[in-house]
Design a protein around this motif. Structure first.
Motif, PDB file in Angstrom:
ATOM      1  N   PHE A  95      12.618   3.529  -6.253  1.00 31.65           N
ATOM      2  CA  PHE A  95      13.840   3.949  -6.919  1.00 31.65           C
ATOM      3  C   PHE A  95      13.750   5.329  -7.568  1.00 31.65           C
ATOM      4  O   PHE A  95      12.676   5.768  -8.001  1.00 31.65           O
ATOM      5  CB  PHE A  95      14.223   2.928  -7.997  1.00 31.65           C
ATOM      6  CG  PHE A  95      14.553   1.584  -7.446  1.00 31.65           C
ATOM      7  CD1 PHE A  95      15.634   1.403  -6.600  1.00 31.65           C
ATOM      8  CD2 PHE A  95      13.780   0.476  -7.768  1.00 31.65           C
ATOM      9  CE1 PHE A  95      15.949   0.161  -6.080  1.00 31.65           C
ATOM     10  CE2 PHE A  95      14.077  -0.774  -7.261  1.00 31.65           C
ATOM     11  CZ  PHE A  95      15.166  -0.927  -6.413  1.00 31.65           C
ATOM     12  N   ARG A  96      14.894   5.964  -7.619  1.00 31.33           N
ATOM     13  CA  ARG A  96      15.058   7.230  -8.331  1.00 31.33           C
ATOM     14  C   ARG A  96      16.073   6.992  -9.442  1.00 31.33           C
ATOM     15  O   ARG A  96      17.260   6.804  -9.187  1.00 31.33           O
ATOM     16  CB  ARG A  96      15.582   8.317  -7.393  1.00 31.33           C
ATOM     17  CG  ARG A  96      15.842   9.644  -8.069  1.00 31.33           C
ATOM     18  CD  ARG A  96      14.576  10.415  -8.311  1.00 31.33           C
ATOM     19  NE  ARG A  96      13.980  10.840  -7.038  1.00 31.33           N
ATOM     20  CZ  ARG A  96      12.750  11.324  -6.927  1.00 31.33           C
ATOM     21  NH1 ARG A  96      11.984  11.412  -8.004  1.00 31.33           N
ATOM     22  NH2 ARG A  96      12.274  11.681  -5.747  1.00 31.33           N
ATOM     23  N   SER A  97      15.598   6.928 -10.675  1.00 28.12           N
ATOM     24  CA  SER A  97      16.494   6.770 -11.812  1.00 28.12           C
ATOM     25  C   SER A  97      16.853   8.138 -12.370  1.00 28.12           C
ATOM     26  O   SER A  97      16.354   9.173 -11.922  1.00 28.12           O
ATOM     27  CB  SER A  97      15.844   5.895 -12.891  1.00 28.12           C
ATOM     28  OG  SER A  97      15.698   4.570 -12.420  1.00 28.12           O
ATOM     29  N   SER A 108      23.976  19.346 -12.812  1.00 27.87           N
ATOM     30  CA  SER A 108      24.029  20.176 -11.609  1.00 27.87           C
ATOM     31  C   SER A 108      22.629  20.491 -11.103  1.00 27.87           C
ATOM     32  O   SER A 108      21.647  20.418 -11.853  1.00 27.87           O
ATOM     33  CB  SER A 108      24.767  21.487 -11.911  1.00 27.87           C
ATOM     34  OG  SER A 108      23.971  22.307 -12.743  1.00 27.87           O
ATOM     35  N   VAL A 109      22.538  20.830  -9.832  1.00 30.19           N
ATOM     36  CA  VAL A 109      21.255  21.244  -9.253  1.00 30.19           C
ATOM     37  C   VAL A 109      20.791  22.527  -9.931  1.00 30.19           C
ATOM     38  O   VAL A 109      19.599  22.688 -10.248  1.00 30.19           O
ATOM     39  CB  VAL A 109      21.384  21.465  -7.737  1.00 30.19           C
ATOM     40  CG1 VAL A 109      20.039  21.878  -7.140  1.00 30.19           C
ATOM     41  CG2 VAL A 109      21.903  20.215  -7.043  1.00 30.19           C
ATOM     42  N   ARG A 208      24.672  12.714  -5.568  1.00 29.85           N
ATOM     43  CA  ARG A 208      24.192  13.568  -4.481  1.00 29.85           C
ATOM     44  C   ARG A 208      23.409  14.756  -5.037  1.00 29.85           C
ATOM     45  O   ARG A 208      22.371  15.129  -4.494  1.00 29.85           O
ATOM     46  CB  ARG A 208      25.371  14.049  -3.644  1.00 29.85           C
ATOM     47  CG  ARG A 208      25.965  12.978  -2.734  1.00 29.85           C
ATOM     48  CD  ARG A 208      27.230  13.454  -2.046  1.00 29.85           C
ATOM     49  NE  ARG A 208      27.676  12.498  -1.024  1.00 29.85           N
ATOM     50  CZ  ARG A 208      28.831  12.569  -0.388  1.00 29.85           C
ATOM     51  NH1 ARG A 208      29.684  13.550  -0.679  1.00 29.85           N
ATOM     52  NH2 ARG A 208      29.144  11.677   0.516  1.00 29.85           N
ATOM     53  N   ARG A 209      23.923  15.350  -6.089  1.00 30.65           N
ATOM     54  CA  ARG A 209      23.215  16.464  -6.714  1.00 30.65           C
ATOM     55  C   ARG A 209      21.843  16.018  -7.235  1.00 30.65           C
ATOM     56  O   ARG A 209      20.847  16.726  -7.090  1.00 30.65           O
ATOM     57  CB  ARG A 209      24.047  17.035  -7.866  1.00 30.65           C
ATOM     58  CG  ARG A 209      25.214  17.918  -7.435  1.00 30.65           C
ATOM     59  CD  ARG A 209      25.930  18.467  -8.667  1.00 30.65           C
ATOM     60  NE  ARG A 209      26.751  19.627  -8.339  1.00 30.65           N
ATOM     61  CZ  ARG A 209      28.031  19.596  -8.038  1.00 30.65           C
ATOM     62  NH1 ARG A 209      28.658  18.414  -8.014  1.00 30.65           N
ATOM     63  NH2 ARG A 209      28.695  20.698  -7.761  1.00 30.65           N
ATOM     64  N   HIS A 210      21.822  14.848  -7.859  1.00 30.13           N
ATOM     65  CA  HIS A 210      20.561  14.346  -8.406  1.00 30.13           C
ATOM     66  C   HIS A 210      19.517  14.155  -7.311  1.00 30.13           C
ATOM     67  O   HIS A 210      18.369  14.615  -7.433  1.00 30.13           O
ATOM     68  CB  HIS A 210      20.812  13.024  -9.131  1.00 30.13           C
ATOM     69  CG  HIS A 210      19.581  12.409  -9.707  1.00 30.13           C
ATOM     70  ND1 HIS A 210      18.912  12.940 -10.785  1.00 30.13           N
ATOM     71  CD2 HIS A 210      18.882  11.292  -9.341  1.00 30.13           C
ATOM     72  CE1 HIS A 210      17.856  12.198 -11.069  1.00 30.13           C
ATOM     73  NE2 HIS A 210      17.810  11.189 -10.201  1.00 30.13           N
ATOM     74  N   ALA A 213      18.418  17.554  -5.767  1.00 27.27           N
ATOM     75  CA  ALA A 213      17.518  18.316  -6.634  1.00 27.27           C
ATOM     76  C   ALA A 213      16.098  17.773  -6.587  1.00 27.27           C
ATOM     77  O   ALA A 213      15.125  18.527  -6.685  1.00 27.27           O
ATOM     78  CB  ALA A 213      18.032  18.290  -8.074  1.00 27.27           C
ATOM     79  N   HIS A 214      15.975  16.449  -6.390  1.00 28.57           N
ATOM     80  CA  HIS A 214      14.654  15.814  -6.364  1.00 28.57           C
ATOM     81  C   HIS A 214      14.101  15.681  -4.947  1.00 28.57           C
ATOM     82  O   HIS A 214      13.089  15.000  -4.740  1.00 28.57           O
ATOM     83  CB  HIS A 214      14.722  14.438  -7.019  1.00 28.57           C
ATOM     84  CG  HIS A 214      14.811  14.488  -8.513  1.00 28.57           C
ATOM     85  ND1 HIS A 214      13.698  14.571  -9.323  1.00 28.57           N
ATOM     86  CD2 HIS A 214      15.888  14.493  -9.344  1.00 28.57           C
ATOM     87  CE1 HIS A 214      14.077  14.606 -10.591  1.00 28.57           C
ATOM     88  NE2 HIS A 214      15.402  14.557 -10.636  1.00 28.57           N
ATOM     89  N   GLY A 215      14.762  16.288  -3.979  1.00 35.64           N
ATOM     90  CA  GLY A 215      14.223  16.285  -2.630  1.00 35.64           C
ATOM     91  C   GLY A 215      14.678  15.137  -1.764  1.00 35.64           C
ATOM     92  O   GLY A 215      14.112  14.913  -0.683  1.00 35.64           O
ATOM     93  N   GLY A 216      15.690  14.390  -2.203  1.00 37.01           N
ATOM     94  CA  GLY A 216      16.205  13.290  -1.386  1.00 37.01           C
ATOM     95  C   GLY A 216      15.274  12.104  -1.360  1.00 37.01           C
ATOM     96  O   GLY A 216      14.267  12.041  -2.068  1.00 37.01           O
ATOM     97  N   GLY A 217      15.587  11.136  -0.501  1.00 35.09           N
ATOM     98  CA  GLY A 217      14.759   9.945  -0.390  1.00 35.09           C
ATOM     99  C   GLY A 217      14.949   8.997  -1.564  1.00 35.09           C
ATOM    100  O   GLY A 217      15.614   9.312  -2.558  1.00 35.09           O
ATOM    101  N   LEU A 218      14.358   7.821  -1.457  1.00 30.00           N
ATOM    102  CA  LEU A 218      14.416   6.766  -2.457  1.00 30.00           C
ATOM    103  C   LEU A 218      15.854   6.288  -2.684  1.00 30.00           C
ATOM    104  O   LEU A 218      16.812   6.857  -2.186  1.00 30.00           O
ATOM    105  CB  LEU A 218      13.777   7.213  -3.775  1.00 30.00           C
ATOM    106  CG  LEU A 218      12.312   7.698  -3.689  1.00 30.00           C
ATOM    107  CD1 LEU A 218      11.780   7.986  -5.081  1.00 30.00           C
ATOM    108  CD2 LEU A 218      11.432   6.676  -2.986  1.00 30.00           C
ATOM    109  N   HIS A 219      15.947   5.222  -3.455  1.00 28.59           N
ATOM    110  CA  HIS A 219      17.243   4.606  -3.739  1.00 28.59           C
ATOM    111  C   HIS A 219      17.634   4.881  -5.191  1.00 28.59           C
ATOM    112  O   HIS A 219      16.803   4.737  -6.092  1.00 28.59           O
ATOM    113  CB  HIS A 219      17.187   3.087  -3.522  1.00 28.59           C
ATOM    114  CG  HIS A 219      16.722   2.685  -2.156  1.00 28.59           C
ATOM    115  ND1 HIS A 219      17.549   2.723  -1.055  1.00 28.59           N
ATOM    116  CD2 HIS A 219      15.519   2.243  -1.717  1.00 28.59           C
ATOM    117  CE1 HIS A 219      16.884   2.311   0.004  1.00 28.59           C
ATOM    118  NE2 HIS A 219      15.644   2.015  -0.361  1.00 28.59           N
TER     119      HIS A 219
END
Length: 402
Positions: A95-97, A108-109, A208-210, A213-219
């Motif tokens: 997960f990405r919290s 924002s990014v 989507r921005r979050h 910014a963190h490189g995508g992936g995870l839920h």
């Protein structure tokens, strides 16, 4: 994305010029708080919306970012959503919290990139800025709430994203204007289609921005009691979403939520009543016990799970393992170790927060009658004490303590 300027101006006009029609008294304290809040808010939003525009120029890829199988934890406030959220957020391989500082000050990014650049420079210079932030976080943010410990660095409710749009239940509750929050209490049922789409599109862009910014992936893992009336909207904008609905005995939830709301309201204003807006809380909790559950009953079991708060606290390892199995997520060895410790941590803290039904202006008979169908569905104990000490999970430890 459109800012809800009309709603903002209506609230601002009411709190400054029509306070006599509300439960808020105009006092020197109230005026000072309002001036400070509006000055900070307007400044933050000018920066935030400028950075939203910069995202379109420098980071347009966020629009193509996929939000796959996000998990939303919902339920009435004071139902253990924070405990479950911070426990599952410890599974950083799945997960990405979203931390509170990201939600409030860097949605924002562009803002994230700037903050991370400053952090990198500060680290090379000895970390003085980091120590100052940690001091502030410990002294002011955590110490400011005896019922729900908040930290700028911990995962938090991303309903706060909607503060940047001005279309959130929080705006009305923050200023003690429950009537301004009512449309959002019945989000799926009563809000216009146009406004629902406006709110949800903005929120989806924030997620989507979050992720971008963190490189995508995870839920995405989101905990939001105020998303409870948005079940249909969540599935509409995130068709593969997974929703966890937490249910807790109304004899605990209703007075505890009333006490929490009164705590914040006494900090921000000076109402004549110690526990204002009790009628609002009863109406909101009744709707959030019934309408979302009825909507979730109609979706496949692979898309939702119901969790009894009392079972979660009794055996968090078993409950969370069941959630993962139902949703098709794998449990890593590291997270399995965290789950084994969770039961001990869930009962470690003793809160100083106490409340009683009588003080709040409620009776046991009233709650048993008003929530009769809720007691029947969940088989809650009708003999639960009328005077309760806040449970450990209401002020849940963050994952770094698990």
């Amino acid at each position: 994305m459109n800012y809800s300027l009309k709603r903002f101006l209506t609230i601002a006009y009411t709190v400054f010029f029509k306070a006599h029609t509300t439960t808020a008294r105009i006092t020197p304290k109230r005026i000072a708080i309002l001036v400070a809040v509006f000055a900070i808010y307007i400044s933050v939003e000018l920066v935030t919306w400028t950075c939203f525009l910069l995202d379109e120029i420098f980071f347009p890829g966020f629009r193509r970012q996929q939000v796959r199988q996000p998990v939303f934890i919902v339920g009435n406030p004071r139902s253990g959503t924070t405990f479950l959220h911070r426990l599952m957020a410890a599974d950083e391989q799945t997960f990405r919290s979203i931390a509170l500082w990201e939600i409030l000050f860097a949605p924002s990014v562009t803002q994230r990139k700037i903050v991370w650049a400053i952090v990198a420079i500060d680290r090379r210079l000895g970390g003085a800025l980091r120590r100052a932030v940690m001091w502030f976080d410990h002294r002011f943010v955590r110490a400011s709430n005896v019922m729900h410990r908040m930290s700028l660095l911990a995962p938090e409710e991303d309903e706060y994203f909607l503060i940047h749009q001005g279309a959130t239940i929080i705006a009305g509750l923050f200023f003690g204007l429950p009537e301004a929050s009512l449309p959002f209490v019945y989000f799926d049922a009563r809000l216009s289609r146009r406004e629902k789409r406006k709110v949800m599109r903005f929120y989806r862009h924030c997620l989507r921005r979050h992720l971008h910014a963190h490189g995508g992936g995870l839920h995405i893992l989101s905990k939001n009691p105020y998303f409870t009336p948005k079940i249909d909207a969540l599935y509409q904008f995130f068709p593969d979403a997974k929703i966890i609905y937490l249910a807790r005995n109304p004899l605990s939830v209703v007075p505890s939520y009333a006490s929490l709301s009164a705590h914040w309201w006494r900090m921000l204003g000076e109402p004549e009543k110690r526990y204002p807006h009790t009628d609002f809380i009863i109406a909101a909790t009744q709707h959030w016990y019934r309408d979302p559950v009825a909507r979730l009953d109609r979706v496949p079991e692979t898309s939702r799970v119901f969790v009894d708060f009392h079972e979660l606290i009794a055996d968090p390892e078993r409950v969370v393992t069941g959630i993962y199995k139902q949703f098709g997520f794998a449990i890593s060895d590291d997270f399995a170790h965290i789950l084994k410790q969770a039961k001990e941590v869930s009962g470690r803290h003793e809160s100083a927060h106490t409340y009683s039904l009588e003080d709040i202006g409620m009776t046991r008979a009233q709650i048993l009658s008003d929530y009769q169908d809720v007691f029947a569905r969940w088989e809650f104990d009708p003999e639960l004490g009328a005077s309760n000490q806040a449970s450990a999970t209401e002020q849940s430890p963050s994952p770094d303590r698990l």
